[in-house]
Design a protein around this motif. Structure first.
Motif, short mmCIF file in Angstrom:
data_model
loop_
_atom_site.label_atom_id
_atom_site.label_comp_id
_atom_site.label_asym_id
_atom_site.label_seq_id
_atom_site.Cartn_x
_atom_site.Cartn_y
_atom_site.Cartn_z
N ARG A 174 55.17 45.07 38.77
CA ARG A 174 54.61 46.61 38.27
C ARG A 174 53.30 46.36 37.26
O ARG A 174 52.45 46.98 37.67
CB ARG A 174 55.70 47.27 37.54
N VAL A 175 53.16 45.24 36.45
CA VAL A 175 52.07 45.15 35.71
C VAL A 175 51.17 44.54 36.71
O VAL A 175 49.80 44.94 36.78
CB VAL A 175 52.47 44.12 34.45
N PRO A 176 51.41 43.36 37.29
CA PRO A 176 50.38 42.97 37.98
C PRO A 176 49.81 43.98 39.12
O PRO A 176 48.59 43.95 39.26
CB PRO A 176 51.07 41.72 38.90
N GLY A 177 50.73 44.68 39.74
CA GLY A 177 50.21 45.64 40.53
C GLY A 177 49.52 46.85 39.85
O GLY A 177 48.39 46.98 40.74
N PHE A 178 49.71 47.30 38.70
CA PHE A 178 48.88 47.98 38.13
C PHE A 178 47.31 47.60 37.98
O PHE A 178 46.50 48.15 38.26
CB PHE A 178 49.35 48.51 36.82
N PHE A 179 47.25 46.23 37.52
CA PHE A 179 46.10 45.71 37.11
C PHE A 179 45.15 45.37 38.39
O PHE A 179 44.04 45.37 38.59
CB PHE A 179 45.92 44.58 36.26
N ALA A 180 46.07 44.94 39.56
CA ALA A 180 45.39 44.87 40.97
C ALA A 180 44.71 46.22 41.29
O ALA A 180 43.53 46.21 41.94
CB ALA A 180 46.29 44.41 41.99
N VAL A 236 40.96 33.07 36.34
CA VAL A 236 42.00 32.14 35.51
C VAL A 236 43.22 32.82 35.43
O VAL A 236 43.45 34.05 35.26
CB VAL A 236 41.36 31.66 34.10
N ASP A 237 44.30 32.13 34.85
CA ASP A 237 45.57 32.78 34.56
C ASP A 237 45.49 33.84 33.34
O ASP A 237 44.52 33.77 32.52
CB ASP A 237 46.47 31.75 33.90
N GLY A 238 46.06 35.05 33.69
CA GLY A 238 46.11 35.87 32.66
C GLY A 238 44.91 37.09 32.96
O GLY A 238 44.80 38.10 32.20
N TYR A 239 44.16 36.92 34.05
CA TYR A 239 43.15 38.05 34.37
C TYR A 239 43.17 38.38 35.84
O TYR A 239 43.95 37.89 36.63
CB TYR A 239 41.59 37.32 34.27
N ARG A 240 42.53 39.48 36.13
CA ARG A 240 42.53 40.12 37.42
C ARG A 240 41.37 40.38 37.93
O ARG A 240 40.73 41.02 36.84
CB ARG A 240 43.93 41.19 37.74
N ALA A 241 40.85 40.52 39.04
CA ALA A 241 39.41 40.47 39.19
C ALA A 241 39.40 41.05 40.90
O ALA A 241 40.01 40.42 41.55
CB ALA A 241 38.43 39.36 38.98
N THR A 242 38.39 41.82 41.13
CA THR A 242 38.15 42.27 42.43
C THR A 242 36.55 42.44 42.65
O THR A 242 36.08 43.07 41.64
CB THR A 242 38.78 43.57 42.88
#
Length: 258
Positions: A174-180, A236-242
């Motif tokens: 849920r959290v990774p999906g939100f930031f994605a 890096v671990d702990g970040y999301r980017a697009t």
């Protein structure tokens, strides 16, 4: 809302996580997008970061309440100016910016006959600078914060389709999906140049963090999405980017600035 050289025939594919050392002089990005990873908690390549800033940028930096924020802003702008200067073969101090009504900066027209495009995003101690040409592009990076109330924020900022997609994910995604979803939406908005004047609920992106990103619809039109391409970037671990593009670039290169 607020990172090997890898051919990317289909930029919707995710980035493989590897970053190349910077070339001594980057070539002009024709049919290519370069994304640079900048660590804001490490010194930049120039002797004095502030030495290349314009007077208005120096004033803007001085307005930050916290010294760390002032340093991060100065280092990010210094890296941006130095990179653009390398692509354009002009001194970094002579780079001039114009601003869209949304606040998005762009190069002054007289300095940019080949239509170089760029976009910048930063979160915590990390920044990304995307550089391409002719076509629109956007990039967004976010530090993942597990304490975020994903449900309430999704209710405010996500479309019905995105909320349903997020709700369908298992709890651990849920959290990774939100930031994605957040970074995909932000990258698209920044590429359009419209900012928040383009309503967040008027378009939908995919929400699964482990599947290829895509723009699914714009105002219910699934055909309009076909001109846009998204690429997740492993920073890096702990970040999301697009990154988002309004065309299919033939190559996506990722570099370490410092």
């Amino acid at each position: 809302m607020k990172e090997v050289n890898e051919p990317a025939g289909d930029p919707k594919q995710g980035h493989d996580g590897s970053w190349s050392e910077a070339p001594s002089t980057p070539t002009f990005p024709t049919s290519r997008v370069d994304v640079w990873r900048v660590r804001l908690d490490e010194p930049a390549k120039v002797r004095s970061e502030a030495s290349v800033l314009s007077p208005d940028e120096i004033v803007r930096a001085s307005r930050f309440h916290f010294e760390k924020d002032r340093i991060y802003f100065t280092r990010c702008r210094s890296a941006l100016r130095s990179l653009l200067a390398s692509y354009l073969a002009i001194p970094a101090t002579e780079i001039r910016f114009e601003y869209l009504t949304s606040g998005k900066p762009q190069l002054a027209a007289e300095q940019n006959p080949r239509a170089l495009q760029f976009n910048v995003s930063h979160s915590a101690n990390m920044a990304l600078i995307a550089v391409g040409s002719e076509r629109r592009l956007g990039v967004d990076i976010e530090k993942i914060r597990s304490e975020v109330d994903t449900a309430s924020l999704a209710e405010r900022f996500f479309s019905l389709r995105e909320r349903a997609g997020l709700q369908a994910l298992p709890d651990h995604l849920r959290v990774p999906g939100f930031f994605a979803c957040w970074t995909r939406k932000e990258a698209f908005l920044k590429a359009t140049g419209d900012g928040l004047s383009f309503p967040l609920v008027d378009f939908s992106v995919t929400t699964h963090p482990d599947l290829d990103p895509a723009l699914e619809e714009i105002r219910g039109n699934t055909e309009a999405r076909k001109q846009w391409f998204l690429a997740d970037l492993s920073v890096v671990d702990g970040y999301r980017a697009t990154a988002a593009f309004d065309h299919a670039c033939s190559q996506l290169e990722t570099y370490v600035w410092n």
